[in-house]
Enzyme design. Structure first.
Site, short mmCIF file in Angstrom:
data_model
loop_
_atom_site.label_atom_id
_atom_site.label_comp_id
_atom_site.label_asym_id
_atom_site.label_seq_id
_atom_site.Cartn_x
_atom_site.Cartn_y
_atom_site.Cartn_z
N LYS A 153 -9.92 -0.87 -4.39
CA LYS A 153 -9.31 -1.97 -3.63
C LYS A 153 -10.45 -2.64 -2.87
CE LYS A 153 -5.04 -2.81 -1.09
NZ LYS A 153 -4.48 -3.86 -1.93
N1 PMP Z 1 -1.78 -3.93 -7.41
C1 PMP Z 1 -2.60 -4.71 -6.70
C2 PMP Z 1 -3.62 -5.52 -7.41
C3 PMP Z 1 -2.51 -4.75 -5.29
O1 PMP Z 1 -3.34 -5.51 -4.58
C4 PMP Z 1 -1.53 -3.97 -4.65
C5 PMP Z 1 -1.42 -3.97 -3.15
N2 PMP Z 1 -1.07 -5.22 -2.65
C6 PMP Z 1 -0.66 -3.19 -5.45
C7 PMP Z 1 -0.83 -3.18 -6.82
C8 PMP Z 1 0.39 -2.33 -4.82
O2 PMP Z 1 -0.22 -1.21 -4.20
P1 PMP Z 1 0.42 -0.51 -2.94
O3 PMP Z 1 1.80 -0.11 -3.34
O4 PMP Z 1 -0.46 0.65 -2.67
O5 PMP Z 1 0.44 -1.50 -1.83
#
Ligand code: PMP
Length: 287
Positions: A153
């Site tokens: 991330k």
């Molecule tokens: N995929 C991407 C590309 C993201 O940026 C996110 C978070 N916004 C998610 C999936 C979902 O992840 P999470 O449930 O950990 O927020």
């Protein structure tokens, strides 16, 4: 008048207008850094340990040494929530590479910045959670795992932003991205789930996706509810013939998808398993 948010930077708190970092920070110059997005439900950060673990894994993957430990990060986040008196909201921890020179070399950055922002968030219009949203497949593919692995991330979200722009141009608030093999990967900021004949299906991590914490929570809730789960390679065909579809993400929570590429999914209305998992999710989040 609402109180001015207090932002954490390297152990100190600043009023939002005074919270600043260097223009030489490689987080700004090159997107060199990592972040997280965490929900606050009833005064408590949801799945905090998991988010902090992912933040540190993202940092490790880009060889960025976080100047504080995981327990110190947890404390910084909890202290920032308390200081801002937030009952329901959103937390954005960020670690940048720090200020360096106008070249890529990360060894010249000596002061990684640890930032924690606590604020409010509304991802999609509330009525879409009842009616379902429309998404569109876009031509920008998800980053190849051997380029910038989607599991990181990172502060460089251009891959996702390019997809988002295409989605908006197609009149959709979220964009479906394929991977380099042409399979379904994920959306620009959300993971995707389908339901077919009572089975919940979602792309596996090796499809080249962020391992969403909401995704993992939904898989756990489905198993508890005896809904079979398959992490399996999927194509657009699977989306078009699915009975139900929904997206998951910290900011989005669980949102039904009722149309993809102008085609109705299932009955064209949010499906029963989607509704059941949404209810279970909010029971857990607010518990
Ligand atoms: N995929 C991407 C590309 C993201 O940026 C996110 C978070 N916004 C998610 C999936 C979902 O992840 P999470 O449930 O950990 O927020």
């Amino acid at each position: 008048m609402a109180a001015v948010p207090k932002i954490y930077i390297n152990g100190k708190y600043y009023d939002q207008p005074d919270a600043k970092i260097s223009v030489y920070d490689h987080g700004l110059l090159y997107g060199d850094g990592v972040f997280e997005g965490i929900r606050i439900y009833s005064g408590k950060a949801f799945k905090l340990k998991e988010h902090v673990a992912r933040l540190f894994e993202s940092a490790r993957s880009i060889k960025l040494e976080v100047p504080i430990s995981e327990p110190e990060m947890v404390k910084a986040i909890n202290d920032t929530i308390a200081l801002n008196n937030k009952r329901d909201g959103y937390i954005r921890p960020i670690v940048t590479r720090g200020a360096g020179s106008l070249g890529l070399d990360p060894r010249k950055c000596s002061d990684p910045q640890v930032i924690v922002i606590v604020d409010d968030i509304t991802m999609y219009p509330p009525e879409l959670y009842e009616s379902g949203m429309e998404i569109a497949t876009v031509s920008t593919i998800r980053n190849h795992p051997n380029a910038v692995n989607p599991r990181i991330k990172s502060l460089n979200y251009l891959n996702n932003i390019l997809a988002k722009i295409e989605g908006i141009q197609a009149g959709c608030l979220e964009s479906l991205m394929l991977n380099h093999k042409g399979e379904i990967a994920e959306c620009s900021g959300d993971n995707i789930f389908l339901v077919k004949h009572g089975v919940l299906r979602t792309p596996p991590i090796d499809a080249g996706i962020l391992e969403g914490i909401t995704r993992n929570t939904v898989i756990e809730l489905a198993k508890l509810a005896s809904v079979p789960v398959e992490e399996i390679a999927l194509t657009r065909h699977d989306v078009f013939v699915a009975d139900e579809c929904f997206l998951t993400g910290t900011a989005a929570e669980i949102i039904p998808v009722t149309k993809c590429d102008a085609r109705a999914i299932g009955t064209g209305k949010p499906g029963p398993i989607t509704q059941q998992l949404r209810a279970a999710f909010f029971r857990m989040a607010r518990a």
